[in-house]
Design a protein around this motif. Structure first.
Motif, mmCIF file in Angstrom:
data_model
loop_
_atom_site.group_PDB
_atom_site.id
_atom_site.type_symbol
_atom_site.label_atom_id
_atom_site.label_comp_id
_atom_site.label_asym_id
_atom_site.label_seq_id
_atom_site.Cartn_x
_atom_site.Cartn_y
_atom_site.Cartn_z
ATOM 1 N N ALA A 1 -8.729 3.216 13.759
ATOM 2 C CA ALA A 1 -7.269 3.154 13.876
ATOM 3 C C ALA A 1 -6.613 2.974 12.500
ATOM 4 C CB ALA A 1 -6.868 2.014 14.815
ATOM 5 N N ASP A 2 -7.212 2.139 11.648
ATOM 6 C CA ASP A 2 -6.659 1.950 10.296
ATOM 7 C C ASP A 2 -6.742 3.240 9.486
ATOM 8 O OD1 ASP A 2 -5.937 -0.697 10.639
ATOM 9 O OD2 ASP A 2 -7.910 -1.448 10.048
ATOM 10 N N ILE A 3 -7.840 3.965 9.658
ATOM 11 C CA ILE A 3 -7.983 5.234 8.950
ATOM 12 C C ILE A 3 -6.933 6.234 9.413
ATOM 13 C CG2 ILE A 3 -9.474 7.263 8.656
ATOM 14 C CD1 ILE A 3 -11.864 5.365 8.667
ATOM 15 N N THR A 4 -6.705 6.325 10.701
ATOM 16 C CA THR A 4 -5.714 7.288 11.204
ATOM 17 C C THR A 4 -4.317 6.926 10.720
ATOM 18 O OG1 THR A 4 -5.432 6.074 13.293
ATOM 19 C CG2 THR A 4 -7.096 7.817 13.253
ATOM 20 N N ARG A 5 -4.009 5.644 10.650
ATOM 21 C CA ARG A 5 -2.693 5.237 10.119
ATOM 22 C C ARG A 5 -2.530 5.729 8.686
ATOM 23 N NH1 ARG A 5 -4.345 0.259 12.658
ATOM 24 N NH2 ARG A 5 -3.168 -0.069 14.576
ATOM 25 N N PRO A 34 -10.126 2.721 5.421
ATOM 26 C CA PRO A 34 -9.511 1.768 6.356
ATOM 27 C C PRO A 34 -8.529 0.810 5.683
ATOM 28 C CG PRO A 34 -11.889 1.888 6.690
ATOM 29 C CD PRO A 34 -11.595 2.623 5.429
ATOM 30 N N ASP A 35 -8.812 0.437 4.419
ATOM 31 C CA ASP A 35 -8.006 -0.592 3.764
ATOM 32 C C ASP A 35 -6.902 -0.052 2.871
ATOM 33 O OD1 ASP A 35 -9.918 0.446 2.034
ATOM 34 O OD2 ASP A 35 -9.995 -1.377 0.817
ATOM 35 N N ARG A 36 -6.903 1.262 2.571
ATOM 36 C CA ARG A 36 -5.885 1.805 1.672
ATOM 37 C C ARG A 36 -5.901 3.320 1.727
ATOM 38 N NH1 ARG A 36 -10.452 1.489 -1.190
ATOM 39 N NH2 ARG A 36 -10.779 2.819 -3.019
ATOM 40 N N LEU A 37 -4.882 3.925 1.103
ATOM 41 C CA LEU A 37 -4.877 5.364 0.910
ATOM 42 C C LEU A 37 -4.584 5.657 -0.556
ATOM 43 C CD1 LEU A 37 -1.779 6.792 0.589
ATOM 44 C CD2 LEU A 37 -1.583 5.834 2.880
ATOM 45 N N GLU A 123 3.112 3.986 15.013
ATOM 46 C CA GLU A 123 1.793 3.353 15.036
ATOM 47 C C GLU A 123 1.319 2.987 13.629
ATOM 48 O OE1 GLU A 123 -1.174 5.504 17.306
ATOM 49 O OE2 GLU A 123 0.391 6.447 18.491
ATOM 50 N N ILE A 124 1.909 3.608 12.616
ATOM 51 C CA ILE A 124 1.498 3.330 11.234
ATOM 52 C C ILE A 124 1.853 1.910 10.827
ATOM 53 C CG2 ILE A 124 1.887 3.982 8.814
ATOM 54 C CD1 ILE A 124 2.393 6.845 9.816
ATOM 55 N N GLY A 125 2.938 1.375 11.388
ATOM 56 C CA GLY A 125 3.379 0.015 11.053
ATOM 57 C C GLY A 125 4.278 0.040 9.837
ATOM 58 N N SER A 126 3.821 -0.526 8.743
ATOM 59 C CA SER A 126 4.585 -0.526 7.493
ATOM 60 C C SER A 126 3.854 0.294 6.438
ATOM 61 C CB SER A 126 4.781 -1.960 6.977
ATOM 62 O OG SER A 126 5.533 -2.723 7.889
ATOM 63 N N PHE A 127 4.601 0.753 5.449
ATOM 64 C CA PHE A 127 4.041 1.549 4.361
ATOM 65 C C PHE A 127 4.487 0.930 3.047
ATOM 66 C CE2 PHE A 127 4.688 4.890 1.178
ATOM 67 C CZ PHE A 127 3.432 5.491 1.148
ATOM 68 N N GLU A 143 -1.226 4.900 -4.881
ATOM 69 C CA GLU A 143 -2.040 4.151 -3.927
ATOM 70 C C GLU A 143 -1.098 3.349 -3.039
ATOM 71 O OE1 GLU A 143 -5.458 2.104 -5.274
ATOM 72 O OE2 GLU A 143 -5.975 3.615 -6.778
ATOM 73 N N ALA A 144 -1.444 3.267 -1.764
ATOM 74 C CA ALA A 144 -0.536 2.626 -0.809
ATOM 75 C C ALA A 144 -1.316 1.961 0.325
ATOM 76 C CB ALA A 144 0.441 3.661 -0.247
ATOM 77 N N LEU A 145 -0.599 1.172 1.096
ATOM 78 C CA LEU A 145 -1.175 0.439 2.228
ATOM 79 C C LEU A 145 -0.344 0.690 3.475
ATOM 80 C CD1 LEU A 145 -1.594 -3.005 0.421
ATOM 81 C CD2 LEU A 145 -3.391 -1.300 0.766
ATOM 82 N N THR A 146 -0.998 0.623 4.620
ATOM 83 C CA THR A 146 -0.293 0.686 5.905
ATOM 84 C C THR A 146 -0.904 -0.349 6.835
ATOM 85 O OG1 THR A 146 -1.792 2.279 6.974
ATOM 86 C CG2 THR A 146 -0.006 3.191 5.617
ATOM 87 N N GLY A 147 -0.301 -0.490 8.013
ATOM 88 C CA GLY A 147 -0.887 -1.308 9.076
ATOM 89 C C GLY A 147 -1.305 -2.684 8.634
ATOM 90 N N HIS A 148 -2.576 -3.048 8.952
ATOM 91 C CA HIS A 148 -3.074 -4.380 8.638
ATOM 92 C C HIS A 148 -3.065 -4.651 7.140
ATOM 93 C CE1 HIS A 148 -5.058 -3.619 12.635
ATOM 94 N NE2 HIS A 148 -4.546 -4.819 12.829
ATOM 95 N N GLY A 149 -3.405 -3.637 6.339
ATOM 96 C CA GLY A 149 -3.407 -3.819 4.889
ATOM 97 C C GLY A 149 -2.030 -4.152 4.359
ATOM 98 N N ALA A 150 -0.994 -3.492 4.912
ATOM 99 C CA ALA A 150 0.381 -3.756 4.476
ATOM 100 C C ALA A 150 0.812 -5.159 4.878
ATOM 101 C CB ALA A 150 1.324 -2.719 5.069
ATOM 102 N N VAL A 151 0.455 -5.573 6.094
ATOM 103 C CA VAL A 151 0.814 -6.915 6.565
ATOM 104 C C VAL A 151 0.167 -7.977 5.683
ATOM 105 C CG1 VAL A 151 0.553 -8.574 8.448
ATOM 106 C CG2 VAL A 151 1.216 -6.216 8.947
#
Length: 324
Positions: A1-5, A34-37, A123-127, A143-151
């Motif tokens: 799920a983190d990867i898809t976000r 899972p932890d970043r893009l 579903e992405i949450g925050s970016f 480099e950026a974060l979404t979902g759990h990583g962003a929180v």
């Protein structure tokens, strides 16, 4: 799920980059973990902080709009005819999978992609964009974060902000103003300290002027005065020429662990072969430095403060060796 976000957020990021930087922006590589893009793209200049904020805000806006993310298989010709973005250097078959972020006829992102994606952008949450920089000539990286990583990122930074606010005895909202006020106080204190330091240096200098030593027929002031800033050392050359009609001055100082030297020669002696620039080269070499300057004034720095007494002794030898 983190990867898809992170994967779908990469598509939104690509669209936002093209919107704010220009349609020349094209993907040149990416990492979806899972932890970043990470997203590499073609662009020939630094992305400004204002542009970063605008891009980040736009991606979050489209996340909150909760656009559906549609995966449709079609022919490569049809997809390209519709304007689908393709990866640079990628080879495609006759049938391709397209990913569209679209709502009410408003297509925001349209790319060829075989990866996993969320069903709706919310579903992405925050970016959050964490870094932007150069990878090579004409290639930038975000480099950026979404979902759990962003929180997690937000929570850690809010905790840090809260700790700073507590240390500064203010609220998180007022930390910036409080820091600005402290910086202004520090600047004023530094100016006051510098003025006091100059006054002390002047008093020490006035005492030394009364203790000139004769060397090679010239009156010489050779001394060490620590913690005298380079600007004040330069000013001492003026003090010396105003106070001594004929003479040579060599002052050494250790400032923040580094040796500093200044040499001054009065006009009459400079005409007799005493050259401040030549003298300081030999003196500064002793402390591992170099320098030069005019016939009447020269300044240099060095590396080895422990050799400063030796350098001042060398100054006496060099002055004694001058022939005019």
């Amino acid at each position: 799920a983190d990867i898809t976000r992170n994967h779908t957020a990469t598509h939104l990021l690509h669209a936002a980059l093209r919107h704010h930087l220009g349609t020349h922006v094209q993907q040149r590589g990416s990492l979806v973990a899972p932890d970043r893009l990470r997203f590499d793209f073609a662009h020939d200049s630094k992305v400004t902080p204002e542009q970063i904020r605008a891009i980040e805000a736009e991606v979050n806006d489209y996340i909150l709009k909760n656009y559906p993310v549609l995966a449709v298989e079609k022919s490569l010709a049809e997809a390209r005819g519709e304007g689908a973005m393709a990866l640079f250097g990628e080879k495609y078959g006759e049938r391709v999978r397209t990913i569209t972020v679209k709502k009410d006829g408003d297509r925001y992102s349209y790319e060829l992609c075989g990866g996993c994606h969320v069903r709706e952008t919310a579903e992405i949450g925050s970016f959050i964009i964490t870094t932007e920089g150069s990878v090579s000539a004409g290639i930038r990286r975000v480099e950026a974060l979404t979902g759990h990583g962003a929180v997690d990122y937000i929570q850690r930074n809010m905790n840090t902000l809260g700790q700073l606010a507590a240390q500064l005895s203010t609220s998180p909202e007022a930390v910036g103003d409080r820091i600005n006020a402290l910086q202004a106080e520090l600047t004023a204190a530094k100016k006051q300290a510098a003025a006091l330091q100059r006054d002390l240096a002047k008093k020490s200098f006035d005492t030394l002027v009364g203790k000139l030593e004769p060397i090679n027929g010239a009156q010489a002031l050779i001394a060490r005065l620590d913690d005298v800033p380079p600007d004040t050392l330069r000013e001492m050359s003026d003090w010396f020429r105003n106070a001594v009609k004929s003479g040579v001055m060599v002052i050494g100082s250790v400032v923040e662990g580094k040796p500093q030297l200044v040499v001054a020669v009065t006009d009459d002696l400079s005409k007799k072969g005493y050259h401040a620039g030549n003298l300081i080269k030999g003196i500064a070499a002793v402390v591992g430095g170099g320098g030069g300057g005019r016939p009447t004034m020269a300044q240099a720095g060095g590396k080895d403060a422990s050799k400063l007494p030796e350098a001042l002794d060398t100054a006496r030898q060099l002055i004694a060796a001058v022939t005019g």
